[in-house]
Design an enzyme around this catalytic site. Structure first.
Site, PDB file in Angstrom:
ATOM      1  N   LYS A  11       0.819  -1.214   0.000  1.00  0.00           N
ATOM      2  CA  LYS A  11       0.000   0.000   0.000  1.00  0.00           C
ATOM      3  C   LYS A  11       0.861   1.276   0.000  1.00  0.00           C
ATOM      4  O   LYS A  11       2.040   1.240   0.350  1.00  0.00           O
ATOM      5  CB  LYS A  11      -0.944  -0.042   1.199  1.00  0.00           C
ATOM      6  CG  LYS A  11      -1.922  -1.237   1.142  1.00  0.00           C
ATOM      7  CD  LYS A  11      -2.958  -1.168   2.247  1.00  0.00           C
ATOM      8  CE  LYS A  11      -3.923  -2.342   2.156  1.00  0.00           C
ATOM      9  NZ  LYS A  11      -5.026  -2.230   3.145  1.00  0.00           N
ATOM     10  N   TYR A  51     -12.574  -2.504  -3.670  1.00  0.00           N
ATOM     11  CA  TYR A  51     -13.090  -2.519  -2.292  1.00  0.00           C
ATOM     12  C   TYR A  51     -14.619  -2.467  -2.248  1.00  0.00           C
ATOM     13  O   TYR A  51     -15.202  -2.003  -1.262  1.00  0.00           O
ATOM     14  CB  TYR A  51     -12.489  -1.360  -1.499  1.00  0.00           C
ATOM     15  CG  TYR A  51     -11.065  -1.628  -1.027  1.00  0.00           C
ATOM     16  CD1 TYR A  51     -10.737  -2.791  -0.340  1.00  0.00           C
ATOM     17  CD2 TYR A  51     -10.047  -0.702  -1.252  1.00  0.00           C
ATOM     18  CE1 TYR A  51      -9.443  -3.041   0.095  1.00  0.00           C
ATOM     19  CE2 TYR A  51      -8.738  -0.938  -0.818  1.00  0.00           C
ATOM     20  CZ  TYR A  51      -8.453  -2.115  -0.139  1.00  0.00           C
ATOM     21  OH  TYR A  51      -7.174  -2.362   0.297  1.00  0.00           O
ATOM     22  N   PHE A  59     -16.021   3.911   6.999  1.00  0.00           N
ATOM     23  CA  PHE A  59     -14.626   4.184   6.670  1.00  0.00           C
ATOM     24  C   PHE A  59     -14.311   3.988   5.189  1.00  0.00           C
ATOM     25  O   PHE A  59     -13.144   4.067   4.788  1.00  0.00           O
ATOM     26  CB  PHE A  59     -13.693   3.303   7.527  1.00  0.00           C
ATOM     27  CG  PHE A  59     -13.996   1.817   7.443  1.00  0.00           C
ATOM     28  CD1 PHE A  59     -13.487   1.037   6.423  1.00  0.00           C
ATOM     29  CD2 PHE A  59     -14.793   1.216   8.402  1.00  0.00           C
ATOM     30  CE1 PHE A  59     -13.773  -0.313   6.336  1.00  0.00           C
ATOM     31  CE2 PHE A  59     -15.079  -0.154   8.331  1.00  0.00           C
ATOM     32  CZ  PHE A  59     -14.563  -0.914   7.291  1.00  0.00           C
ATOM     33  N   ARG A  87      -2.055 -14.735   3.572  1.00  0.00           N
ATOM     34  CA  ARG A  87      -2.915 -14.131   4.591  1.00  0.00           C
ATOM     35  C   ARG A  87      -2.355 -14.368   5.993  1.00  0.00           C
ATOM     36  O   ARG A  87      -2.413 -13.500   6.855  1.00  0.00           O
ATOM     37  CB  ARG A  87      -4.348 -14.691   4.492  1.00  0.00           C
ATOM     38  CG  ARG A  87      -5.121 -14.246   3.275  1.00  0.00           C
ATOM     39  CD  ARG A  87      -5.459 -12.771   3.266  1.00  0.00           C
ATOM     40  NE  ARG A  87      -6.295 -12.354   4.362  1.00  0.00           N
ATOM     41  CZ  ARG A  87      -6.963 -11.187   4.396  1.00  0.00           C
ATOM     42  NH1 ARG A  87      -6.881 -10.331   3.377  1.00  0.00           N
ATOM     43  NH2 ARG A  87      -7.681 -10.866   5.438  1.00  0.00           N
ATOM     44  N   THR A  93      -6.369  -7.955  10.019  1.00  0.00           N
ATOM     45  CA  THR A  93      -6.619  -6.696   9.298  1.00  0.00           C
ATOM     46  C   THR A  93      -6.202  -5.479  10.126  1.00  0.00           C
ATOM     47  O   THR A  93      -5.573  -4.554   9.617  1.00  0.00           O
ATOM     48  CB  THR A  93      -8.123  -6.599   8.947  1.00  0.00           C
ATOM     49  OG1 THR A  93      -8.465  -7.708   8.115  1.00  0.00           O
ATOM     50  CG2 THR A  93      -8.439  -5.291   8.243  1.00  0.00           C
ATOM     51  N   HIS A 117      -2.183  -5.460   1.138  1.00  0.00           N
ATOM     52  CA  HIS A 117      -3.411  -6.191   0.814  1.00  0.00           C
ATOM     53  C   HIS A 117      -3.034  -7.543   0.233  1.00  0.00           C
ATOM     54  O   HIS A 117      -2.060  -7.641  -0.514  1.00  0.00           O
ATOM     55  CB  HIS A 117      -4.238  -5.429  -0.238  1.00  0.00           C
ATOM     56  CG  HIS A 117      -5.273  -6.309  -0.879  1.00  0.00           C
ATOM     57  ND1 HIS A 117      -6.498  -6.549  -0.299  1.00  0.00           N
ATOM     58  CD2 HIS A 117      -5.233  -7.060  -2.014  1.00  0.00           C
ATOM     59  CE1 HIS A 117      -7.169  -7.399  -1.067  1.00  0.00           C
ATOM     60  NE2 HIS A 117      -6.432  -7.722  -2.117  1.00  0.00           N
ATOM     61  N   GLU A 128      -9.336 -10.466  -8.448  1.00  0.00           N
ATOM     62  CA  GLU A 128      -8.398  -9.345  -8.311  1.00  0.00           C
ATOM     63  C   GLU A 128      -7.290  -9.412  -9.364  1.00  0.00           C
ATOM     64  O   GLU A 128      -6.891  -8.380  -9.912  1.00  0.00           O
ATOM     65  CB  GLU A 128      -7.823  -9.336  -6.893  1.00  0.00           C
ATOM     66  CG  GLU A 128      -8.892  -8.962  -5.869  1.00  0.00           C
ATOM     67  CD  GLU A 128      -8.476  -9.202  -4.420  1.00  0.00           C
ATOM     68  OE1 GLU A 128      -7.333  -9.635  -4.178  1.00  0.00           O
ATOM     69  OE2 GLU A 128      -9.307  -8.942  -3.530  1.00  0.00           O
TER      70      GLU A 128
HETATM   71  P1  ADP Z   1      -8.339  -7.211   4.606  1.00  0.00           P
HETATM   72  O1  ADP Z   1      -7.507  -6.126   3.969  1.00  0.00           O
HETATM   73  O2  ADP Z   1      -7.634  -7.835   5.796  1.00  0.00           O
HETATM   74  O3  ADP Z   1      -8.829  -8.241   3.611  1.00  0.00           O
HETATM   75  P2  ADP Z   1     -11.011  -5.945   4.616  1.00  0.00           P
HETATM   76  O4  ADP Z   1     -11.254  -6.466   3.247  1.00  0.00           O
HETATM   77  O5  ADP Z   1     -12.064  -6.125   5.658  1.00  0.00           O
HETATM   78  O6  ADP Z   1      -9.642  -6.521   5.252  1.00  0.00           O
HETATM   79  O7  ADP Z   1     -10.746  -4.357   4.539  1.00  0.00           O
HETATM   80  C1  ADP Z   1     -10.006  -3.807   3.479  1.00  0.00           C
HETATM   81  C2  ADP Z   1      -9.167  -2.667   4.002  1.00  0.00           C
HETATM   82  O8  ADP Z   1     -10.003  -1.644   4.527  1.00  0.00           O
HETATM   83  C3  ADP Z   1      -8.253  -3.044   5.172  1.00  0.00           C
HETATM   84  O9  ADP Z   1      -7.057  -3.663   4.752  1.00  0.00           O
HETATM   85  C4  ADP Z   1      -8.013  -1.695   5.818  1.00  0.00           C
HETATM   86  O10 ADP Z   1      -7.029  -0.948   5.096  1.00  0.00           O
HETATM   87  C5  ADP Z   1      -9.366  -1.035   5.636  1.00  0.00           C
HETATM   88  N1  ADP Z   1     -10.228  -1.218   6.820  1.00  0.00           N
HETATM   89  C6  ADP Z   1     -10.836  -2.355   7.229  1.00  0.00           C
HETATM   90  N2  ADP Z   1     -11.543  -2.169   8.350  1.00  0.00           N
HETATM   91  C7  ADP Z   1     -11.383  -0.855   8.685  1.00  0.00           C
HETATM   92  C8  ADP Z   1     -11.851  -0.015   9.750  1.00  0.00           C
HETATM   93  N3  ADP Z   1     -12.666  -0.496  10.704  1.00  0.00           N
HETATM   94  N4  ADP Z   1     -11.459   1.274   9.761  1.00  0.00           N
HETATM   95  C9  ADP Z   1     -10.656   1.791   8.802  1.00  0.00           C
HETATM   96  N5  ADP Z   1     -10.199   1.053   7.760  1.00  0.00           N
HETATM   97  C10 ADP Z   1     -10.532  -0.262   7.700  1.00  0.00           C
END
Ligand code: ADP
Length: 136
Positions: A11, A51, A59, A87, A93, A117, A128
């Site tokens: 990132k 996303y 958020f 992972r 996360t 990510h 993806e």
């Molecule tokens: P991951 O990246 O572990 O697969 P998610 O797909 O749930 O997790 O979320 C994507 C991205 O969104 C996270 O990597 C993080 O950067 C951001 N994110 C997730 N949850 C939150 C939160 N509660 N507040 C702020 N940013 C978040």
């Protein structure tokens, strides 16, 4: 177990902090092969698709801001059980909850800044890789 491919994004904050080599070394140390690697700036429209599962979360816009804030390094890693393995190497996360010894646990700061990510299932890996490398 099977040889799999998974998709990663180092990132913007991690690129800015000079963590690209460190992160790639973690993956290489576990025997993962780097099949594709590219420096790119992700546009907001692409970020919104990537996303999409977060749409509606409070958020969401902040996540879009953070992933589009500067250049990223994105790529495809290949290896035995690669999707689950990567992972596990990332950790939780939320960097506050990620175990020390994981990449997010060692280098993450505070959400949404969690360094890398990676795809979380075979379906998201295929989706993806196709989204970011549509030319195949
Ligand atoms: P991951 O990246 O572990 O697969 P998610 O797909 O749930 O997790 O979320 C994507 C991205 O969104 C996270 O990597 C993080 O950067 C951001 N994110 C997730 N949850 C939150 C939160 N509660 N507040 C702020 N940013 C978040």
């Amino acid at each position: 177990m099977a040889i799999e491919q998974t998709f990663i994004i180092i990132k913007p904050e991690a690129v800015q902090r000079g963590l690209v080599g460190t992160v790639l070394t973690r993956f290489e140390n576990r025997g993962l092969a780097i099949k594709r690697l590219e420096v790119r700036q992700i546009g907001r429209d692409l970020a919104r698709v990537h996303y999409a599962h977060l749409r509606g979360k409070p958020f969401f816009e902040g996540v879009l801001d953070s992933i589009t804030a500067g250049p990223v390094v994105l790529g495809v890693l290949e290896g035995e059980n690669a999707i689950e393995l990567v992972r596990q190497l990332l950790g939780a996360t939320d960097p506050m909850k990620a175990a020390p010894g994981t990449i997010r646990g060692d280098y993450g700061t505070v959400l949404p800044y969690n360094v890398v990510h990676a795809s979380d299932s075979p379906e998201s890996a295929a989706r993806e890789i196709g989204l970011f490398f549509p030319e195949g």
